[in-house]
Design an enzyme around this catalytic site. Structure first.
Site, mmCIF file in Angstrom:
data_model
loop_
_atom_site.group_PDB
_atom_site.id
_atom_site.type_symbol
_atom_site.label_atom_id
_atom_site.label_comp_id
_atom_site.label_asym_id
_atom_site.label_seq_id
_atom_site.Cartn_x
_atom_site.Cartn_y
_atom_site.Cartn_z
ATOM 1 N N HIS A 52 42.701 41.091 43.765
ATOM 2 C CA HIS A 52 41.854 41.854 42.924
ATOM 3 C C HIS A 52 41.674 41.194 41.477
ATOM 4 O O HIS A 52 40.599 40.870 41.076
ATOM 5 C CB HIS A 52 42.085 43.309 42.753
ATOM 6 C CG HIS A 52 41.205 44.032 41.751
ATOM 7 N ND1 HIS A 52 40.447 45.171 42.360
ATOM 8 C CD2 HIS A 52 40.920 44.138 40.546
ATOM 9 C CE1 HIS A 52 39.678 45.344 41.201
ATOM 10 N NE2 HIS A 52 40.137 45.155 40.073
ATOM 11 N N GLU A 53 42.911 41.008 40.804
ATOM 12 C CA GLU A 53 42.620 40.384 39.371
ATOM 13 C C GLU A 53 42.286 38.986 39.665
ATOM 14 O O GLU A 53 41.728 38.429 38.609
ATOM 15 C CB GLU A 53 44.402 40.456 38.824
ATOM 16 C CG GLU A 53 44.482 41.954 38.821
ATOM 17 C CD GLU A 53 43.562 42.994 38.052
ATOM 18 O OE1 GLU A 53 42.723 42.533 37.421
ATOM 19 O OE2 GLU A 53 43.950 44.197 38.314
ATOM 20 N N MET A 109 45.473 43.617 34.774
ATOM 21 C CA MET A 109 44.770 43.353 33.767
ATOM 22 C C MET A 109 44.487 41.728 34.123
ATOM 23 O O MET A 109 45.391 40.992 33.803
ATOM 24 C CB MET A 109 44.933 43.747 32.435
ATOM 25 C CG MET A 109 44.004 43.297 31.498
ATOM 26 S SD MET A 109 42.400 44.042 31.473
ATOM 27 C CE MET A 109 41.245 42.662 31.175
ATOM 28 N N ASN A 124 43.305 39.237 32.282
ATOM 29 C CA ASN A 124 43.132 38.347 31.265
ATOM 30 C C ASN A 124 42.940 36.691 31.845
ATOM 31 O O ASN A 124 43.786 36.648 32.565
ATOM 32 C CB ASN A 124 44.408 38.426 30.414
ATOM 33 C CG ASN A 124 44.766 39.752 29.967
ATOM 34 O OD1 ASN A 124 43.852 40.602 29.551
ATOM 35 N ND2 ASN A 124 45.827 40.201 30.221
HETATM 36 N N1 BES Z 1 40.124 45.498 34.464
HETATM 37 C C1 BES Z 1 40.979 46.434 35.401
HETATM 38 C C2 BES Z 1 42.308 47.024 34.338
HETATM 39 C C3 BES Z 1 41.694 47.927 33.251
HETATM 40 C C4 BES Z 1 40.920 49.226 33.543
HETATM 41 C C5 BES Z 1 41.684 47.548 32.014
HETATM 42 C C6 BES Z 1 40.526 49.742 32.769
HETATM 43 C C7 BES Z 1 41.335 48.541 30.954
HETATM 44 C C8 BES Z 1 40.590 49.601 31.271
HETATM 45 C C9 BES Z 1 41.685 45.720 36.335
HETATM 46 O O1 BES Z 1 41.071 44.720 36.932
HETATM 47 C C10 BES Z 1 42.126 46.637 37.242
HETATM 48 O O2 BES Z 1 40.796 47.036 37.860
HETATM 49 N N2 BES Z 1 43.082 47.232 37.601
HETATM 50 C C11 BES Z 1 43.412 48.298 38.811
HETATM 51 C C12 BES Z 1 44.083 47.740 39.740
HETATM 52 C C13 BES Z 1 43.076 47.340 40.762
HETATM 53 C C14 BES Z 1 43.882 46.593 42.060
HETATM 54 C C15 BES Z 1 42.260 48.558 41.249
HETATM 55 C C16 BES Z 1 44.099 49.331 37.897
HETATM 56 O O3 BES Z 1 44.593 48.947 36.813
HETATM 57 O O4 BES Z 1 44.287 50.429 38.502
HETATM 58 ZN ZN ZN Z 2 39.508 45.061 38.091
#
Ligand code: BES
Ligand code: ZN
Length: 841
Positions: free
Chosen positions: A294-295, A260, A262
């Site tokens: 990604h993050e 995430m 943040n």
């Molecule tokens: N913003 C998301 C995490 C998230 C997703 C928080 C849904 C709350 C609800 C984060 O940036 C994200 O996309 N994480 C992916 C990993 C990414 C490398 C594809 C994940 O958590 O799978």
């Molecule tokens: Zn994301």
């Protein structure tokens, strides 16, 4: 769809002073928040979001006010009369720390036999309201000054660097510097007994990688190096410096998503941040680097510039998914990272986007409980990334980058919609980006282009591609055909076109798999393509995307499934890792047809063995130091295929690699070695018990993943029963990992029925554990991916009908019914022909 009023339109916060006292052992927190902001119109109340909080007192402009909870997590603070303009709202409150993995929650772990905890937050998409009253909408950007009262002798982290920290009353008071204007879903803090590795970017930003002391610091080195270099890359690519003085990355033992973003305090699952320095596979490192890139790209796309509302979530996620490739291609050129795009993104996107009822990339959302359904990995991530890649190819990287730089220059610290981005890209490229992109972003699904040869003319026709019973549909897309000849590098925007071609040159469309469509070639064209493959004249991406097209066409029964068998024969001698991934997917598809025909299954095993044996002979079990990436990635795929084929020398070779201490098995082939032990060891029961024990005690996340892969491949019903029992015991399998175990057990034909049974029996546990979380819908989704017969369909429909109206499940269940229906019909119609074709080999 429920209607919910947007609070930011009434009261727009500018600044929060937030103070929280975390009483970890009592599982509660007490807080005080002062919000200054602007009331748009004179009225008698101010509305904030709050959920699960107890309000002890509240004032507006220092005058006591009454409070009441309304629908949709609204907290109404009422006063006789409030003028429009500036006001100060102050609320005292308390709340609970629970195991939900959102809001403020504990992570559990054991260090040297002692049970320990970390506290951390997860606020996306709308969980900040569970920790403090706020206007919990992305548009309501404000600055935050946060103070935490915690126990002492621990690390306390927030979005910003620490301003002051002192011990008081046996505890610790930490005051963080004020943030820039930001959305509530990006606020974060974490506390625990952590250690870190530290570094600095070229521009002087401090970068820390934090983990529990269970993990040696050297296992954070790869993450630190990747994080620093990613920030350097984005600073340059976006021409906008990372805006905060520091960025912390923290690995949490319990974490619902993967990671995430943040602002300044990125949280991760341990498995995507920490890696054994001495024994890690290339795919594990790629995963970690992908998640970090990604993050970090979100620190710009999402954090610095934020979507106005969740319907434009793709502005966050599609972009971050694209930037993974742009960044890693620059950071690790030896990985040839774009070559994985088709398998990682196109494949997933096309496989889901062909199911009627699928959402568009941009989807209306009103009630926050619907937001979780937006995070469809196949659509807002994979398809979104693909559409943006298509745009980038269409206008070129120079214009693309210039447009993005303009976007950050104009919109930093603000909120945007897709049109703001298109405007910047349009100015930079001089092309009509808006109408081109709207068609792909607003419309669900994708087209199939039928290509028919008539003399020196190619007749093309586009039509929506769907599985199952389809309705007439007049949708059209602007399709960049990207063909192998100059005349075919044009846009097909109409329903049909005839294009002159050179018959003596290769004819393929969508070369490089850049655009989001598939092609159905006529017999002659397809046989030419098969020849090109055999002659080694097609690029690896084209080879695999042709096979991917055929898998989709077969699934929709627009081409006979036996064509896949023919295509597999044409791929004899294949050595490319990406192509091998799709070969494995093709074998899995064919496997479905032979699940109860032992003779045909033996033939399929033989075919699989014949395909994998020659390249495996070249590679052998262990790579030499400095081996190329392709060999590293291909080897495990070949071994897995040869184990499926039950080739005796491979079974014995894999068993010879097995070691009671799996940490020392070369990570590159460990999933396969463990699988062999589970399936073929002289006393598999012992292996299973042993691996469960290691799973429970090891801190190596990638080893835990390998153990899941191996154990769920067991063919023994007693093992399945044991594993299913563990799925609900939190001390052994963390709730964050249960969906994965479940999905793998469903995928295994030998455990499928038991796994489905488990779901029906454990539904109340699933509901209690995941219903507030975005993992909830994976249960009907994974089930629909695996179930295949008409009996399955009846069971699925009966079981899920009562849940069809749940906002987080409704779409998934509808699509699931369509998906299983289509698969059952496919199996019924195609099975015998496939069996016959295999028996003739
Ligand atoms: N913003 C998301 C995490 C998230 C997703 C928080 C849904 C709350 C609800 C984060 O940036 C994200 O996309 N994480 C992916 C990993 C990414 C490398 C594809 C994940 O958590 O799978
Ligand atoms: Zn994301």
């Amino acid at each position: 769809m429920q209607t919910v009023s947007r609070l930011a339109k009434q009261f727009a916060p500018q600044h929060y002073d937030l103070s929280l006292h975390l009483r970890r052992e009592e599982r509660i927190f007490e807080g005080s928040v002062t919000i200054t902001g602007e009331l748009q119109l004179a009225q008698r109340h101010i509305l904030l979001h709050a959920k699960g909080l107890t309000i002890t007192s509240a004032t507006i402009d220092d005058k006591p006010v009454t409070h009441a909870f309304g629908d949709n997590d609204e907290l109404q603070l009422a006063q006789d009369e409030l003028t429009s303009g500036q006001h100060k709202v102050q609320v005292n409150f308390s709340g609970k720390i629970t195991d939900t993995m959102h809001g403020l929650y504990p992570s559990y772990y054991e260090e040297d036999g002692n049970k320990k905890e970390i506290l951390a937050t997860q606020f996306e998409s709308h969980h900040a309201r569970e920790v403090f009253p706020c206007v919990d909408e992305p548009e309501a950007k404000a600055t935050f000054a946060i103070t935490l009262h915690t126990e002492k002798d621990i690390t306390v982290l927030g979005n910003m660097p620490i301003l002051t920290q002192q011990e008081a009353d046996g505890g610790l008071i930490t005051q963080f510097a004020t943030t820039p204007p930001m959305s509530t879903y990006l606020v974060a803090f974490a506390t625990g007994d952590l250690h870190r590795l530290q570094g600095k970017t070229k521009s002087g930003v401090e970068v820390n990688i934090w983990a529990t002391k269970v993990h040696p610091l050297e296992n954070l080195e790869f993450a630190l190096d990747t994080a620093i270099r990613s920030i350097d890359f984005f600073n340059d690519y976006f021409s906008t410096p990372y805006p905060l003085p520091k960025v912390d990355h923290i690995a949490l033992p319990d974490f619902s998503a993967g990671a995430m973003e943040n602002w300044g305090l990125i949280t991760y699952r341990e498995v995507v941040l920490v890696v054994d320095k001495h024994n890690a596979s290339s795919s594990t490192k790629r995963r970690i680097a992908t998640v970090i890139a990604h993050e970090l790209s979100h620190q710009w796309f999402g954090n610095l510039v934020t979507m106005q509302w969740w319907n434009d979530l793709w502005l966050n996620e599609s972009f971050a998914s694209l930037m993974e490739y742009v960044a890693l291609d620059a950071l690790f050129p030896e990985w040839h990272y774009w070559e994985q795009f088709t398998n990682k993104e196109s494949f997933i996107a096309l496989q889901r986007d062909c199911i009627p009822g699928v959402q568009a990339i941009k989807t209306k959302v009103n009630h926050p409980d619907e937001i979780s359904t937006l995070f469809d990995p196949a659509i807002v991530y994979a398809k979104g990334a693909k559409i943006l890649r298509m745009l980038r190819e269409y206008i070129g990287d120079t214009a693309f980058q210039a447009g993005l730089r303009q976007y950050f220059a104009s919109h930093s610290y603000k909120n945007t919609t897709g049109d703001d981005l298109w405007r910047c890209l349009k100015e930079a490229s001089g092309q009509d980006v808006t109408s081109f992109m709207r068609s792909w972003i607003d419309q669900s699904g994708f087209p199939v282009v039928t290509a028919t040869l008539s003399d020196a003319t190619l007749e093309l026709q586009q039509k929506r591609f769907q599985i199952g019973a389809t309705k007439a549909d007049a949708s059209l897309w602007p399709i960049p055909l990207g063909g192998s000849q100059a005349s075919l590098r044009t846009m097909l925007s109409t329903e049909a076109a005839s294009i002159k071609i050179n018959r003596s040159e290769p004819i393929i469309l969508n070369s490089g798999d850049v655009a989001h469509f598939i092609t159905n070639y006529d017999e002659l064209l397809l046989s030419d393509i098969m020849q090109l493959i055999q002659q080694g004249k097609l690029s690896s991406t084209d080879r695999l995307s042709i096979l991917n097209n055929l898998l989709l066409l077969a699934r929709a029964r627009q081409t006979p499934t036996t064509t896949i068998v023919t295509a597999l024969m044409a791929l004899r001698g294949e050595t490319d890792a990406a192509v091998w991934e799709i070969i494995c997917a093709a074998i899995d598809t064919i496997k479905r047809c032979v699940e109860d025909s032992p003779e045909a299954e033996t033939r399929l095993r033989k075919l699989a063995g014949d395909l994998a044996t020659p390249p495996f002979k070249q590679l052998g079990w262990i790579g030499k130091d400095g081996e190329d990436e392709n060999s590293k990635l291909t080897r495990p795929l070949l071994i897995a295929t040869l184990l499926y084929a039950e080739v005796p020398t491979i079974v014995s070779g894999a068993l010879a690699q097995y070691n009671k201490d799996p940490h020392v098995i070369p990570a590159e082939i460990r999933p396969e070695v463990l699988t062999a032990a589970v399936q073929f060891a002289p006393s598999p029961q012992e292996v299973v018990e042993h691996l469960i024990k290691i799973y429970t005690t090891t801190s190596a996340g990638d080893l835990k993943s390998d153990i899941i892969t191996a154990l769920t491949k067991s063919k023994d019903p007693a093992v399945h029963a044991k594993l299913l029992e563990l799925l609900t015991s939190k001390e052994i399998i963390r709730p964050q990992d249960t969906p994965r175990w479940f999905a793998y057990l469903l995928r295994n034909a030998h455990s499928r029925n038991q796994a489905w049974q488990w779901l029906t029996e454990q539904w109340s546990w699933i509901e209690a554990t995941y219903s507030g979380d975005m993992s909830y819908d994976v249960f009907p989704r994974y089930s629909a991916n695996a179930l295949a017969s008409y009996d399955d369909l009846v069971r699925y429909e009966q079981f899920f009908t009562p849940h069809r109206r749940h906002p987080a499940l409704a779409r998934t269940i509808e699509m699931g019914i369509t998906e299983i229906t289509a698969r059952a019909e496919w199996l019924k119609q195609e099975k015998q022909a496939v069996i016959d074709a295999l028996n003739q080999l």
